[in-house]
Design a protein around this motif. Structure first.
Motif, PDB file in Angstrom:
ATOM      1  N   SER A 276      20.192  -0.982 -12.820  1.00 64.12           N
ATOM      2  CA  SER A 276      20.195  -1.760 -14.056  1.00 64.12           C
ATOM      3  C   SER A 276      20.735  -0.887 -15.186  1.00 64.12           C
ATOM      4  O   SER A 276      20.735   0.337 -15.096  1.00 64.12           O
ATOM      5  CB  SER A 276      18.777  -2.242 -14.384  1.00 64.12           C
ATOM      6  N   SER A 277      21.201  -1.529 -16.227  1.00 63.63           N
ATOM      7  CA  SER A 277      21.686  -0.774 -17.381  1.00 63.63           C
ATOM      8  C   SER A 277      20.485  -0.195 -18.130  1.00 63.63           C
ATOM      9  O   SER A 277      19.336  -0.542 -17.860  1.00 63.63           O
ATOM     10  CB  SER A 277      22.491  -1.687 -18.305  1.00 63.63           C
ATOM     11  N   GLU A 278      20.769   0.671 -19.080  1.00 65.32           N
ATOM     12  CA  GLU A 278      19.686   1.276 -19.872  1.00 65.32           C
ATOM     13  C   GLU A 278      18.883   0.238 -20.634  1.00 65.32           C
ATOM     14  O   GLU A 278      17.697   0.420 -20.871  1.00 65.32           O
ATOM     15  CB  GLU A 278      20.266   2.294 -20.868  1.00 65.32           C
ATOM     16  N   GLN A 279      19.536  -0.844 -21.034  1.00 69.57           N
ATOM     17  CA  GLN A 279      18.860  -1.857 -21.844  1.00 69.57           C
ATOM     18  C   GLN A 279      18.118  -2.894 -20.988  1.00 69.57           C
ATOM     19  O   GLN A 279      17.514  -3.807 -21.531  1.00 69.57           O
ATOM     20  CB  GLN A 279      19.887  -2.615 -22.716  1.00 69.57           C
ATOM     21  N   GLN A 280      18.157  -2.757 -19.681  1.00 73.88           N
ATOM     22  CA  GLN A 280      17.611  -3.776 -18.804  1.00 73.88           C
ATOM     23  C   GLN A 280      16.801  -3.124 -17.685  1.00 73.88           C
ATOM     24  O   GLN A 280      17.143  -2.052 -17.220  1.00 73.88           O
ATOM     25  CB  GLN A 280      18.793  -4.565 -18.225  1.00 73.88           C
ATOM     26  N   THR A 281      15.773  -3.795 -17.245  1.00 71.11           N
ATOM     27  CA  THR A 281      15.002  -3.293 -16.107  1.00 71.11           C
ATOM     28  C   THR A 281      15.583  -3.849 -14.810  1.00 71.11           C
ATOM     29  O   THR A 281      16.342  -4.824 -14.819  1.00 71.11           O
ATOM     30  CB  THR A 281      13.524  -3.733 -16.201  1.00 71.11           C
ATOM     31  N   ALA A 282      15.208  -3.238 -13.712  1.00 72.50           N
ATOM     32  CA  ALA A 282      15.618  -3.757 -12.401  1.00 72.50           C
ATOM     33  C   ALA A 282      15.063  -5.168 -12.223  1.00 72.50           C
ATOM     34  O   ALA A 282      15.745  -6.046 -11.682  1.00 72.50           O
ATOM     35  CB  ALA A 282      15.121  -2.839 -11.285  1.00 72.50           C
ATOM     36  N   ASP A 283      13.844  -5.394 -12.701  1.00 74.50           N
ATOM     37  CA  ASP A 283      13.237  -6.723 -12.600  1.00 74.50           C
ATOM     38  C   ASP A 283      14.108  -7.773 -13.287  1.00 74.50           C
ATOM     39  O   ASP A 283      14.383  -8.838 -12.723  1.00 74.50           O
ATOM     40  CB  ASP A 283      11.853  -6.736 -13.255  1.00 74.50           C
ATOM     41  N   ALA A 284      14.550  -7.482 -14.503  1.00 72.04           N
ATOM     42  CA  ALA A 284      15.376  -8.427 -15.250  1.00 72.04           C
ATOM     43  C   ALA A 284      16.716  -8.659 -14.551  1.00 72.04           C
ATOM     44  O   ALA A 284      17.219  -9.790 -14.521  1.00 72.04           O
ATOM     45  CB  ALA A 284      15.597  -7.922 -16.672  1.00 72.04           C
ATOM     46  N   LEU A 285      17.289  -7.612 -13.967  1.00 68.57           N
ATOM     47  CA  LEU A 285      18.563  -7.754 -13.262  1.00 68.57           C
ATOM     48  C   LEU A 285      18.389  -8.644 -12.030  1.00 68.57           C
ATOM     49  O   LEU A 285      19.211  -9.531 -11.767  1.00 68.57           O
ATOM     50  CB  LEU A 285      19.118  -6.384 -12.870  1.00 68.57           C
ATOM     51  N   ILE A 286      17.313  -8.443 -11.287  1.00 65.56           N
ATOM     52  CA  ILE A 286      17.043  -9.288 -10.119  1.00 65.56           C
ATOM     53  C   ILE A 286      16.867 -10.743 -10.560  1.00 65.56           C
ATOM     54  O   ILE A 286      17.446 -11.660  -9.963  1.00 65.56           O
ATOM     55  CB  ILE A 286      15.793  -8.790  -9.352  1.00 65.56           C
ATOM     56  N   GLU A 287      16.078 -10.960 -11.599  1.00 60.54           N
ATOM     57  CA  GLU A 287      15.854 -12.321 -12.092  1.00 60.54           C
ATOM     58  C   GLU A 287      17.177 -12.985 -12.477  1.00 60.54           C
ATOM     59  O   GLU A 287      17.419 -14.149 -12.146  1.00 60.54           O
ATOM     60  CB  GLU A 287      14.904 -12.300 -13.293  1.00 60.54           C
ATOM     61  N   ARG A 288      18.046 -12.252 -13.174  1.00 59.08           N
ATOM     62  CA  ARG A 288      19.325 -12.811 -13.606  1.00 59.08           C
ATOM     63  C   ARG A 288      20.206 -13.147 -12.397  1.00 59.08           C
ATOM     64  O   ARG A 288      20.826 -14.209 -12.335  1.00 59.08           O
ATOM     65  CB  ARG A 288      20.061 -11.845 -14.527  1.00 59.08           C
ATOM     66  N   MET A 289      20.261 -12.242 -11.410  1.00 62.89           N
ATOM     67  CA  MET A 289      21.095 -12.488 -10.229  1.00 62.89           C
ATOM     68  C   MET A 289      20.594 -13.703  -9.446  1.00 62.89           C
ATOM     69  O   MET A 289      21.396 -14.509  -8.966  1.00 62.89           O
ATOM     70  CB  MET A 289      21.148 -11.247  -9.337  1.00 62.89           C
ATOM     71  N   VAL A 290      19.288 -13.834  -9.309  1.00 60.07           N
ATOM     72  CA  VAL A 290      18.733 -14.994  -8.603  1.00 60.07           C
ATOM     73  C   VAL A 290      19.076 -16.267  -9.371  1.00 60.07           C
ATOM     74  O   VAL A 290      19.510 -17.266  -8.784  1.00 60.07           O
ATOM     75  CB  VAL A 290      17.206 -14.848  -8.404  1.00 60.07           C
ATOM     76  N   TYR A 291      18.918 -16.231 -10.682  1.00 57.35           N
ATOM     77  CA  TYR A 291      19.226 -17.400 -11.520  1.00 57.35           C
ATOM     78  C   TYR A 291      20.690 -17.805 -11.375  1.00 57.35           C
ATOM     79  O   TYR A 291      21.014 -18.984 -11.324  1.00 57.35           O
ATOM     80  CB  TYR A 291      18.902 -17.097 -12.989  1.00 57.35           C
ATOM     81  N   GLU A 292      21.588 -16.831 -11.277  1.00 57.36           N
ATOM     82  CA  GLU A 292      23.027 -17.108 -11.204  1.00 57.36           C
ATOM     83  C   GLU A 292      23.514 -17.471  -9.808  1.00 57.36           C
ATOM     84  O   GLU A 292      24.664 -17.880  -9.641  1.00 57.36           O
ATOM     85  CB  GLU A 292      23.820 -15.898 -11.715  1.00 57.36           C
ATOM     86  N   THR A 293      22.658 -17.349  -8.803  1.00 56.70           N
ATOM     87  CA  THR A 293      23.047 -17.655  -7.423  1.00 56.70           C
ATOM     88  C   THR A 293      22.859 -19.136  -7.144  1.00 56.70           C
ATOM     89  O   THR A 293      21.817 -19.706  -7.469  1.00 56.70           O
ATOM     90  CB  THR A 293      22.211 -16.828  -6.427  1.00 56.70           C
ATOM     91  N   GLY A 294      23.860 -19.733  -6.522  1.00 55.88           N
ATOM     92  CA  GLY A 294      23.799 -21.162  -6.225  1.00 55.88           C
ATOM     93  C   GLY A 294      22.875 -21.511  -5.076  1.00 55.88           C
ATOM     94  O   GLY A 294      22.088 -22.439  -5.163  1.00 55.88           O
ATOM     95  N   LYS A 295      22.939 -20.754  -3.983  1.00 58.34           N
ATOM     96  CA  LYS A 295      22.147 -21.065  -2.782  1.00 58.34           C
ATOM     97  C   LYS A 295      20.880 -20.214  -2.765  1.00 58.34           C
ATOM     98  O   LYS A 295      20.761 -19.274  -1.985  1.00 58.34           O
ATOM     99  CB  LYS A 295      22.983 -20.824  -1.530  1.00 58.34           C
ATOM    100  N   ARG A 296      19.951 -20.570  -3.598  1.00 55.48           N
ATOM    101  CA  ARG A 296      18.735 -19.752  -3.716  1.00 55.48           C
ATOM    102  C   ARG A 296      17.841 -19.826  -2.486  1.00 55.48           C
ATOM    103  O   ARG A 296      17.023 -18.936  -2.277  1.00 55.48           O
ATOM    104  CB  ARG A 296      17.965 -20.167  -4.961  1.00 55.48           C
ATOM    105  N   THR A 297      17.978 -20.858  -1.696  1.00 56.96           N
ATOM    106  CA  THR A 297      17.139 -20.970  -0.494  1.00 56.96           C
ATOM    107  C   THR A 297      17.535 -19.946   0.567  1.00 56.96           C
ATOM    108  O   THR A 297      16.818 -19.766   1.541  1.00 56.96           O
ATOM    109  CB  THR A 297      17.227 -22.385   0.112  1.00 56.96           C
TER     110      THR A 297
END
Length: 179
Positions: free
Chosen positions: A77-98
């Motif tokens: 993750s970047s300095e301004q972001q946690t790994a948790d926030a990066l994971i949350e963002r990637m999951v949100y941006e993924t179309g096939k979440r199942t």
């Protein structure tokens, strides 16, 4: 259907006795050991993973693929972001979440990602899955090696009479060398 794992790297390290002990001595070695285990598992199981670490203090937020494996991506993750926030963002941006499995013990990430339709898995269960997969792979490899060894022994292809004749000749040669 291949699964894509989003792995909260440091969270998993803290839930594995061996990795946690290694991290006390050499945190980078613990991180490398986790990446190695996940890589072996994903390559064997035909899955893919994105292992996400907090990147505070790192100059880049993306590392090169590990062991030339296209199925593994290590992210920071970047300095301004946690790994948790990066994971949350990637999951949100993924179309096939199942087809996603988020591996973390963090209740907030599990609830949010689960609410978005992704599956979640506790690190202890994920580590057990990896170990079981590696045990099965080792067992299959040992069985295959045993079959190859057995099939390449000449005596396994001979009938009893021929085997007895050859054994007699071997004994006669040994007797000659001893005299």
């Amino acid at each position: 259907m291949p699964i894509l794992y989003y792995i909260d790297g440091y969270n998993v390290i803290h839930h594995c006795d061996r990795l946690r002990a290694l991290a006390r001595v050499d945190f980078e070695a613990a991180r490398d050991a986790l990446v190695d285990r996940v890589t072996r598992y994903c390559c064997d199981a035909g899955q893919a993973a994105r292992i996400v670490f907090d990147g505070r203090g790192r100059s880049s937020d993306r590392a090169a693929p590990v062991l030339s494996s296209p199925c593994i991506e290590v992210l920071y993750s970047s300095e301004q972001q946690t790994a948790d926030a990066l994971i949350e963002r990637m999951v949100y941006e993924t179309g096939k979440r199942t087809e996603l499995v988020v591996v973390t013990s963090d209740r907030g990430i599990r609830d949010l990602c689960g609410g978005l339709g992704a599956l979640t898995m506790h690190p202890a269960h994920f580590l057990e899955t990896i170990e079981e997969s590696l045990r099965q792979a080792r067992s299959s490899l040992q069985a295959a090696q045993y079959r190859v060894q057995r099939a390449t022994r000449m005596e396994d292809h001979l009938d009893d009479e021929t085997r007895a004749s050859l054994e007699s000749l071997r004994q006669q040669l040994a007797d000659r060398e001893n005299h």
